[in-house]
Design a protein around this motif. Structure first.
Motif, PDB file in Angstrom:
ATOM      1  N   ALA A 224      58.979  71.196 -24.804  1.00  0.00           N
ATOM      2  CA  ALA A 224      59.478  69.984 -25.133  1.00  0.00           C
ATOM      3  C   ALA A 224      58.488  68.969 -25.974  1.00  0.00           C
ATOM      4  O   ALA A 224      59.157  67.995 -26.386  1.00  0.00           O
ATOM      5  CB  ALA A 224      59.694  69.234 -23.821  1.00  0.00           C
ATOM      6  N   GLY A 225      57.301  69.579 -26.439  1.00  0.00           N
ATOM      7  CA  GLY A 225      56.609  68.816 -27.442  1.00  0.00           C
ATOM      8  C   GLY A 225      55.890  67.812 -26.769  1.00  0.00           C
ATOM      9  O   GLY A 225      55.095  67.074 -27.536  1.00  0.00           O
ATOM     10  N   ALA A 226      56.028  67.693 -25.457  1.00  0.00           N
ATOM     11  CA  ALA A 226      55.143  66.277 -24.966  1.00  0.00           C
ATOM     12  C   ALA A 226      53.599  66.936 -24.592  1.00  0.00           C
ATOM     13  O   ALA A 226      52.661  65.857 -24.220  1.00  0.00           O
ATOM     14  CB  ALA A 226      55.758  65.949 -23.565  1.00  0.00           C
ATOM     15  N   LEU A 227      53.303  68.174 -24.424  1.00  0.00           N
ATOM     16  CA  LEU A 227      51.995  68.649 -23.720  1.00  0.00           C
ATOM     17  C   LEU A 227      51.460  69.549 -25.016  1.00  0.00           C
ATOM     18  O   LEU A 227      52.315  70.263 -25.594  1.00  0.00           O
ATOM     19  CB  LEU A 227      52.073  69.427 -22.545  1.00  0.00           C
ATOM     20  CG  LEU A 227      52.266  68.387 -21.276  1.00  0.00           C
ATOM     21  CD1 LEU A 227      52.398  69.215 -20.088  1.00  0.00           C
ATOM     22  CD2 LEU A 227      51.302  67.290 -21.296  1.00  0.00           C
ATOM     23  N   GLU A 228      50.139  69.520 -25.318  1.00  0.00           N
ATOM     24  CA  GLU A 228      49.433  70.358 -26.023  1.00  0.00           C
ATOM     25  C   GLU A 228      48.300  71.201 -25.349  1.00  0.00           C
ATOM     26  O   GLU A 228      47.333  70.751 -25.235  1.00  0.00           O
ATOM     27  CB  GLU A 228      49.004  69.959 -27.181  1.00  0.00           C
ATOM     28  CG  GLU A 228      48.624  70.767 -28.145  1.00  0.00           C
ATOM     29  CD  GLU A 228      48.086  70.047 -29.553  1.00  0.00           C
ATOM     30  OE1 GLU A 228      47.319  70.706 -30.242  1.00  0.00           O
ATOM     31  OE2 GLU A 228      48.817  69.046 -29.917  1.00  0.00           O
ATOM     32  N   ILE A 229      48.492  72.420 -24.776  1.00  0.00           N
ATOM     33  CA  ILE A 229      47.461  72.850 -23.924  1.00  0.00           C
ATOM     34  C   ILE A 229      47.373  74.440 -24.275  1.00  0.00           C
ATOM     35  O   ILE A 229      48.445  75.173 -24.475  1.00  0.00           O
ATOM     36  CB  ILE A 229      48.207  73.041 -22.397  1.00  0.00           C
ATOM     37  CG1 ILE A 229      48.486  71.706 -21.928  1.00  0.00           C
ATOM     38  CG2 ILE A 229      46.844  73.778 -21.483  1.00  0.00           C
ATOM     39  CD1 ILE A 229      49.051  71.603 -20.455  1.00  0.00           C
ATOM     40  N   ALA A 230      46.112  75.067 -24.753  1.00  0.00           N
ATOM     41  CA  ALA A 230      45.655  76.199 -25.051  1.00  0.00           C
ATOM     42  C   ALA A 230      45.631  77.199 -24.008  1.00  0.00           C
ATOM     43  O   ALA A 230      46.258  78.327 -24.171  1.00  0.00           O
ATOM     44  CB  ALA A 230      44.541  76.173 -26.011  1.00  0.00           C
ATOM     45  N   ASN A 231      45.247  76.717 -22.842  1.00  0.00           N
ATOM     46  CA  ASN A 231      44.962  77.576 -21.709  1.00  0.00           C
ATOM     47  C   ASN A 231      45.558  77.022 -20.365  1.00  0.00           C
ATOM     48  O   ASN A 231      44.841  76.207 -19.991  1.00  0.00           O
ATOM     49  CB  ASN A 231      43.518  77.979 -21.636  1.00  0.00           C
ATOM     50  CG  ASN A 231      43.372  79.099 -20.536  1.00  0.00           C
ATOM     51  OD1 ASN A 231      44.305  79.275 -19.550  1.00  0.00           O
ATOM     52  ND2 ASN A 231      42.308  80.197 -20.964  1.00  0.00           N
ATOM     53  N   ILE A 232      46.735  77.222 -20.177  1.00  0.00           N
ATOM     54  CA  ILE A 232      47.539  76.649 -19.102  1.00  0.00           C
ATOM     55  C   ILE A 232      46.872  76.902 -17.721  1.00  0.00           C
ATOM     56  O   ILE A 232      46.506  75.967 -16.939  1.00  0.00           O
ATOM     57  CB  ILE A 232      48.956  77.147 -19.170  1.00  0.00           C
ATOM     58  CG1 ILE A 232      49.799  76.503 -20.235  1.00  0.00           C
ATOM     59  CG2 ILE A 232      49.804  76.529 -17.787  1.00  0.00           C
ATOM     60  CD1 ILE A 232      51.195  76.980 -20.369  1.00  0.00           C
ATOM     61  N   PRO A 233      46.752  78.142 -17.474  1.00  0.00           N
ATOM     62  CA  PRO A 233      46.065  78.589 -16.176  1.00  0.00           C
ATOM     63  C   PRO A 233      44.977  77.917 -15.842  1.00  0.00           C
ATOM     64  O   PRO A 233      44.427  77.244 -14.931  1.00  0.00           O
ATOM     65  CB  PRO A 233      45.881  79.989 -16.360  1.00  0.00           C
ATOM     66  CG  PRO A 233      46.973  80.617 -16.847  1.00  0.00           C
ATOM     67  CD  PRO A 233      47.152  79.498 -18.043  1.00  0.00           C
ATOM     68  N   LEU A 234      44.083  77.709 -16.988  1.00  0.00           N
ATOM     69  CA  LEU A 234      42.771  77.074 -16.812  1.00  0.00           C
ATOM     70  C   LEU A 234      42.933  75.397 -16.549  1.00  0.00           C
ATOM     71  O   LEU A 234      42.212  74.824 -15.846  1.00  0.00           O
ATOM     72  CB  LEU A 234      41.867  77.381 -17.803  1.00  0.00           C
ATOM     73  CG  LEU A 234      40.348  76.746 -18.007  1.00  0.00           C
ATOM     74  CD1 LEU A 234      39.656  77.243 -16.900  1.00  0.00           C
ATOM     75  CD2 LEU A 234      39.645  76.751 -19.494  1.00  0.00           C
ATOM     76  N   ALA A 235      43.692  74.942 -17.619  1.00  0.00           N
ATOM     77  CA  ALA A 235      43.947  73.417 -17.295  1.00  0.00           C
ATOM     78  C   ALA A 235      44.407  73.167 -16.024  1.00  0.00           C
ATOM     79  O   ALA A 235      44.118  72.046 -15.449  1.00  0.00           O
ATOM     80  CB  ALA A 235      45.055  73.128 -18.561  1.00  0.00           C
ATOM     81  N   ILE A 236      45.442  73.885 -15.347  1.00  0.00           N
ATOM     82  CA  ILE A 236      46.120  73.671 -14.061  1.00  0.00           C
ATOM     83  C   ILE A 236      44.827  74.002 -13.206  1.00  0.00           C
ATOM     84  O   ILE A 236      44.794  73.096 -12.134  1.00  0.00           O
ATOM     85  CB  ILE A 236      47.150  74.205 -13.935  1.00  0.00           C
ATOM     86  CG1 ILE A 236      48.272  73.927 -14.876  1.00  0.00           C
ATOM     87  CG2 ILE A 236      47.679  74.069 -12.339  1.00  0.00           C
ATOM     88  CD1 ILE A 236      48.675  72.610 -14.670  1.00  0.00           C
ATOM     89  N   GLU A 237      44.094  74.757 -13.105  1.00  0.00           N
ATOM     90  CA  GLU A 237      43.061  75.130 -12.054  1.00  0.00           C
ATOM     91  C   GLU A 237      41.974  74.056 -11.991  1.00  0.00           C
ATOM     92  O   GLU A 237      41.527  73.682 -11.031  1.00  0.00           O
ATOM     93  CB  GLU A 237      42.508  76.465 -12.417  1.00  0.00           C
ATOM     94  CG  GLU A 237      43.268  77.474 -12.101  1.00  0.00           C
ATOM     95  CD  GLU A 237      43.706  77.520 -10.661  1.00  0.00           C
ATOM     96  OE1 GLU A 237      42.813  77.339  -9.377  1.00  0.00           O
ATOM     97  OE2 GLU A 237      45.051  77.856 -10.123  1.00  0.00           O
ATOM     98  N   GLN A 238      41.615  73.671 -13.389  1.00  0.00           N
ATOM     99  CA  GLN A 238      40.891  72.484 -13.391  1.00  0.00           C
ATOM    100  C   GLN A 238      41.177  71.130 -12.887  1.00  0.00           C
ATOM    101  O   GLN A 238      40.477  70.342 -12.067  1.00  0.00           O
ATOM    102  CB  GLN A 238      40.285  72.228 -14.920  1.00  0.00           C
ATOM    103  CG  GLN A 238      39.489  73.369 -15.505  1.00  0.00           C
ATOM    104  CD  GLN A 238      38.785  73.039 -16.928  1.00  0.00           C
ATOM    105  OE1 GLN A 238      39.802  72.468 -17.645  1.00  0.00           O
ATOM    106  NE2 GLN A 238      37.741  73.599 -17.297  1.00  0.00           N
ATOM    107  N   TYR A 239      42.525  70.970 -12.973  1.00  0.00           N
ATOM    108  CA  TYR A 239      43.286  69.634 -12.473  1.00  0.00           C
ATOM    109  C   TYR A 239      43.222  69.687 -11.196  1.00  0.00           C
ATOM    110  O   TYR A 239      42.791  68.795 -10.411  1.00  0.00           O
ATOM    111  CB  TYR A 239      44.677  69.569 -13.153  1.00  0.00           C
ATOM    112  CG  TYR A 239      45.519  68.630 -12.302  1.00  0.00           C
ATOM    113  CD1 TYR A 239      45.293  67.377 -12.593  1.00  0.00           C
ATOM    114  CD2 TYR A 239      46.453  69.120 -11.673  1.00  0.00           C
ATOM    115  CE1 TYR A 239      46.109  66.434 -11.986  1.00  0.00           C
ATOM    116  CE2 TYR A 239      47.461  68.080 -10.716  1.00  0.00           C
ATOM    117  CZ  TYR A 239      47.083  66.812 -11.313  1.00  0.00           C
ATOM    118  OH  TYR A 239      47.989  65.785 -10.643  1.00  0.00           O
ATOM    119  N   ILE A 240      43.662  70.880 -10.451  1.00  0.00           N
ATOM    120  CA  ILE A 240      43.742  70.857  -9.167  1.00  0.00           C
ATOM    121  C   ILE A 240      42.327  70.842  -8.207  1.00  0.00           C
ATOM    122  O   ILE A 240      42.039  70.261  -7.412  1.00  0.00           O
ATOM    123  CB  ILE A 240      44.495  72.130  -8.710  1.00  0.00           C
ATOM    124  CG1 ILE A 240      46.007  72.103  -8.808  1.00  0.00           C
ATOM    125  CG2 ILE A 240      44.420  72.444  -6.977  1.00  0.00           C
ATOM    126  CD1 ILE A 240      46.637  70.864  -8.291  1.00  0.00           C
ATOM    127  N   GLY A 241      41.335  71.555  -9.028  1.00  0.00           N
ATOM    128  CA  GLY A 241      40.094  71.809  -8.692  1.00  0.00           C
ATOM    129  C   GLY A 241      39.518  70.445  -8.635  1.00  0.00           C
ATOM    130  O   GLY A 241      38.679  70.148  -7.721  1.00  0.00           O
TER     131      GLY A 241
END
Length: 202
Positions: free
Chosen positions: A144-161
């Motif tokens: 949707a052009g609202a987020l810019e994330i190069a590595n989704i799994p890493l970003a989400i794991e860091q967020y939850i972590g």
């Protein structure tokens, strides 16, 4: 209507968690579990042929808290911070549940002690699609052009972590009471702000 057999199995599982927690998996016995549950050994073996089968059911009980199936959809009309906060609160509602923490502590202890047990847990984790459904949400946000994330799994794991580092692991390890709803909300709010500041497009 709840079946009597379902109630009996729930009593057995709760009793097994108590016995395993007190004695450890190796020292626990099917006889001790049947006494704790108030059922005969014959009834216990009717549902569970051995301790390993019981432990696997306990792991499944733990995993179902992570695998709450409902549609996670990115909504371009709603602020990213609001969406992420609501999704995370729904998916992590288990985190301040004392029964969950007792079960998690038991499972983690047995996984550290026994390689075979740890393989069971890893296989369960691998069956989960992704971290709380948020990887799908993040990809939709990118599309949707609202987020810019190069590595989704890493970003989400860091967020939850970052959340669990404050309101899960310390309580699990130190046997302190689960966090309050206010503590959970405050921790998630802070993590959401950091996530949005890093990945939200301008």
């Amino acid at each position: 209507m709840i079946k009597r057999s379902d109630i009996k199995q729930e009593d057995i599982i709760k009793s097994a968690i108590e016995v395993f927690s007190k004695k450890g998996f190796e020292q626990a016995s099917m006889e001790g579990i049947s006494k704790q549950a108030g059922v005969s050994k014959r009834t216990l073996y009717k549902y569970y042929p051995n301790k390993d089968a019981l432990f696997e059911v306990i792991v499944d009980k733990l995993m179902c808290r992570f695998d709450d199936h409902y549609e996670v959809e990115f909504d371009p009309s709603v602020p990213i911070e609001q969406q992420l906060t609501e999704l995370t609160l729904k998916q992590m509602c288990y985190i301040n549940n004392e029964d969950f923490q007792i079960t998690a502590r038991l499972v983690m202890a047995e996984c550290i002690r026994c390689h075979e047990t740890s393989k069971v847990l890893v296989s369960k984790f691998e069956s989960i699609e992704d971290s709380y459904g948020l990887q799908k949400w993040a990809q939709q946000g990118i599309d949707a052009g609202a987020l810019e994330i190069a590595n989704i799994p890493l970003a989400i794991e860091q967020y939850i972590g970052s959340i669990k580092a404050i309101i899960f692991w310390p309580q699990l390890i130190t046997h302190t009471p689960p966090p309050s709803c206010e503590q959970v909300k405050a921790t998630i709010d802070h993590a959401v702000m950091s996530f949005a500041a890093t990945y939200k497009t301008s």
